[in-house]
Design a protein around this motif. Structure first.
Motif, PDB file in Angstrom:
ATOM      1  N   LEU A 257       5.401  -7.543  -4.824  1.00  0.00           N
ATOM      2  CA  LEU A 257       6.811  -6.991  -4.951  1.00  0.00           C
ATOM      3  C   LEU A 257       7.293  -7.520  -6.435  1.00  0.00           C
ATOM      4  O   LEU A 257       7.441  -8.806  -6.287  1.00  0.00           O
ATOM      5  CB  LEU A 257       7.524  -7.400  -3.728  1.00  0.00           C
ATOM      6  CG  LEU A 257       9.219  -6.863  -3.990  1.00  0.00           C
ATOM      7  CD1 LEU A 257       9.327  -5.430  -3.983  1.00  0.00           C
ATOM      8  CD2 LEU A 257      10.208  -7.410  -2.798  1.00  0.00           C
ATOM      9  N   LEU A 375      13.494   1.346  -5.471  1.00  0.00           N
ATOM     10  CA  LEU A 375      12.331   0.669  -5.006  1.00  0.00           C
ATOM     11  C   LEU A 375      11.190   1.694  -5.171  1.00  0.00           C
ATOM     12  O   LEU A 375      11.243   2.944  -4.707  1.00  0.00           O
ATOM     13  CB  LEU A 375      12.521   0.493  -3.287  1.00  0.00           C
ATOM     14  CG  LEU A 375      11.134  -0.001  -2.714  1.00  0.00           C
ATOM     15  CD1 LEU A 375      10.873  -1.511  -3.362  1.00  0.00           C
ATOM     16  CD2 LEU A 375      11.276   0.003  -1.056  1.00  0.00           C
ATOM     17  N   GLU A 377       7.098   2.448  -6.489  1.00  0.00           N
ATOM     18  CA  GLU A 377       5.802   2.222  -6.436  1.00  0.00           C
ATOM     19  C   GLU A 377       4.949   2.093  -7.669  1.00  0.00           C
ATOM     20  O   GLU A 377       4.914   3.173  -8.514  1.00  0.00           O
ATOM     21  CB  GLU A 377       5.086   3.308  -5.686  1.00  0.00           C
ATOM     22  CG  GLU A 377       3.896   2.888  -4.922  1.00  0.00           C
ATOM     23  CD  GLU A 377       3.220   3.995  -4.109  1.00  0.00           C
ATOM     24  OE1 GLU A 377       2.141   3.636  -3.502  1.00  0.00           O
ATOM     25  OE2 GLU A 377       3.558   5.135  -4.188  1.00  0.00           O
ATOM     26  N   TRP A 383       5.247  -2.803  -5.588  1.00  0.00           N
ATOM     27  CA  TRP A 383       6.373  -2.216  -5.822  1.00  0.00           C
ATOM     28  C   TRP A 383       7.345  -2.986  -6.797  1.00  0.00           C
ATOM     29  O   TRP A 383       7.092  -4.134  -6.812  1.00  0.00           O
ATOM     30  CB  TRP A 383       7.167  -2.099  -4.630  1.00  0.00           C
ATOM     31  CG  TRP A 383       6.144  -1.281  -3.468  1.00  0.00           C
ATOM     32  CD1 TRP A 383       6.294  -0.145  -2.981  1.00  0.00           C
ATOM     33  CD2 TRP A 383       5.377  -1.897  -2.199  1.00  0.00           C
ATOM     34  NE1 TRP A 383       5.315   0.182  -1.964  1.00  0.00           N
ATOM     35  CE2 TRP A 383       4.901  -0.948  -1.585  1.00  0.00           C
ATOM     36  CE3 TRP A 383       5.162  -3.283  -2.117  1.00  0.00           C
ATOM     37  CZ2 TRP A 383       4.038  -1.265  -0.514  1.00  0.00           C
ATOM     38  CZ3 TRP A 383       4.208  -3.561  -0.907  1.00  0.00           C
ATOM     39  CH2 TRP A 383       3.738  -2.414  -0.531  1.00  0.00           C
ATOM     40  N   VAL A 419      11.422   5.307  -1.617  1.00  0.00           N
ATOM     41  CA  VAL A 419      10.068   4.708  -2.606  1.00  0.00           C
ATOM     42  C   VAL A 419       9.966   6.062  -3.426  1.00  0.00           C
ATOM     43  O   VAL A 419       9.439   6.832  -3.108  1.00  0.00           O
ATOM     44  CB  VAL A 419       8.858   4.242  -1.743  1.00  0.00           C
ATOM     45  CG1 VAL A 419       8.033   3.753  -2.552  1.00  0.00           C
ATOM     46  CG2 VAL A 419       9.329   3.142  -0.359  1.00  0.00           C
TER      47      VAL A 419
END
Length: 452
Positions: A257, A375, A377, A383, A419
């Motif tokens: 992340l 958020l 990908e 992410w 996402v």
């Protein structure tokens, strides 16, 4: 098969300009650095380390995510390029604002994300102030926290209808917001230039560096591993894991992340290209006569008004006023930053004596073009999350908790944002220069508002 996200560290234009700010406005020159309790003892990443989830970036979002994951029993490793809170998280004015920027309301959020997800996002943000202060109490974070409320005063009576509408939208979500009359706004702020105000009593103010250091302490106590002085310089997919290289070591992780905000340094160019870096300059005065607190912010609230180039101010525990705001030029003169922001406060509050600056510092935040959290990908099990957008503390703390629930096994249904794939702006390398045009235009609009 290797799938590189970034093949080598390349500082952005802004980082090349701002990497070595004048020492009088550096991280170490801030009031927060001078008064915050020490951060946790951490070490540099050396050799090869194996982990399950890597969080890259040690600010509010990174440590909120890491803390909530660690509390739930998940293994998490944080990589921080400098020290916890070194970026925007440790350099802002210290407001916990459970709201959106002026011009964005729940109606706009629902229009962007749909009614269901938009409502989730607004509820998450509205609860962000309570979450910040609940974490402070539960983890006994020493950061001079005051949950006394956040105000947004009207700089022009022309915004009265907008204020009434905004109040009703947040009340419809169950938020305990209040509308202050002109007389109440004048009393609460100490300025007769205001014409009413939005008040959320769940907001407040604190030492922002003390807060993020406290989150880091808490995350470590609950089992998180934190490496400082460990800038990620290369991120790539190798087989079914991610390889994160720093100058002195390598972290191999199943999932990644990225929470670096405006300081990724090209680690994921597409995700970083969705943001506009914005320079902020902050000052803290020398201690003032405590009697002034009877006429300036007498209830110790924090205030940030409705100007596009807003005026924000608050008291510290030792009777200083902290104010600051935007600078169009990342290499802006340190002296100009001091005089500009102090001068604005002096004109807003003429009852103040001549103000003298004791501390001055600068930092940078990042904003998406729609000023909404994202958020994104980056690849399989990787992410990038961004949430600051000028409302950093409450927004990022709350989003970190939601992302932790999702990474810990929740479904996409509970996420307040979808996402998506990164959608960088056109010519992202020039994004900071675009802001240099945006700010003067908005200052002109503020002047026209006052004339009207």
């Amino acid at each position: 098969m290797s799938q590189p996200v970034h093949s080598g560290y390349r500082p952005t234009l802004w980082e090349r300009l701002a990497a070595a700010p004048h020492p009088s406005v550096s991280f170490e020159s801030s009031f927060w650095h001078a008064t915050a309790p020490a951060g946790p003892q951490t070490r540099r990443l050396e050799g090869e380390v194996r982990g399950k989830l890597a969080v890259i970036g040690g600010g509010y979002l990174g440590f909120s995510t890491a803390l909530h994951l660690a509390e739930a029993g998940h293994e998490v490793t944080v990589l921080e390029a400098d020290e916890p809170g070194f970026g925007a998280s440790g350099r802002n004015t210290g407001f916990a604002v459970p709201n959106l920027l002026t011009g964005l309301d729940p109606r706009d959020v629902k229009a962007t994300f749909g009614d269901e997800r938009g409502t989730l996002l607004c509820r998450m943000l509205g609860e962000g102030g309570d979450l910040v202060f609940e974490l402070i109490r539960r983890h006994e974070i020493d950061c001079e926290a005051r949950q006394t409320g956040w105000m947004q005063p009207l700089h022009t009576p022309a915004k009265a209808a907008w204020l009434d509408d905004r109040i009703e939208q947040w009340k419809a979500l169950g938020r305990p917001v209040q509308r202050l009359s002109r007389d109440e706004a004048v009393y609460e702020t100490g300025s007769d230039q205001y014409h009413g105000a939005f008040l959320d009593p769940t907001g407040g103010h604190l030492n922002p560096l003390g807060y993020v250091r406290g989150l880091a302490h808490a995350a470590i106590r609950h089992g998180a591993t934190v490496f400082s002085d460990s800038r990620a310089r290369r991120l790539e997919r190798v087989g079914d894991v991610w390889r994160i290289e720093t100058e002195h070591g390598v972290l191999i992780a199943d999932r990644v992340l990225l929470t670096t905000n405006a300081t990724g340094g090209g680690l994921s160019p597409a995700a970083e290209g969705t943001q506009f870096p914005i320079t902020l300059f902050q000052v803290a005065t020398k201690p003032l006569d405590p009697e002034l607190r009877k006429s300036v912010l007498p209830n110790d609230r924090c205030s940030a008004d409705t100007r596009k180039d807003l005026i924000a101010f608050r008291w510290t525990w030792d009777n200083r006023l902290v104010t600051g705001g935007l600078l169009a030029n990342p290499l802006g003169s340190a002296e100009r930053g001091r005089t500009h922001h102090i001068g604005r406060l002096q004109r807003l509050l003429p009852q103040l004596p001549p103000l003298r600056v004791a501390y001055a510092w600068q930092g940078r935040l990042a904003a998406a073009r729609d000023f909404m959290p994202r958020l994104m990908e980056l690849g399989p099990n990787a992410w990038s999350a961004i949430a600051c957008n000028g409302r950093g503390m409450a927004m990022t703390t709350a989003l970190g908790r939601q992302v932790a629930l999702w990474l810990g096994g929740g479904s996409n249904e509970g996420l307040p944002v979808p996402v998506t794939r990164p959608d960088p702006v056109l010519l992202p390398g020039l994004a900071s220069l675009a802001f240099s045009l945006w700010l003067p235009m908005n200052r002109w609009k503020d002047a026209q508002d006052l004339k009207g």
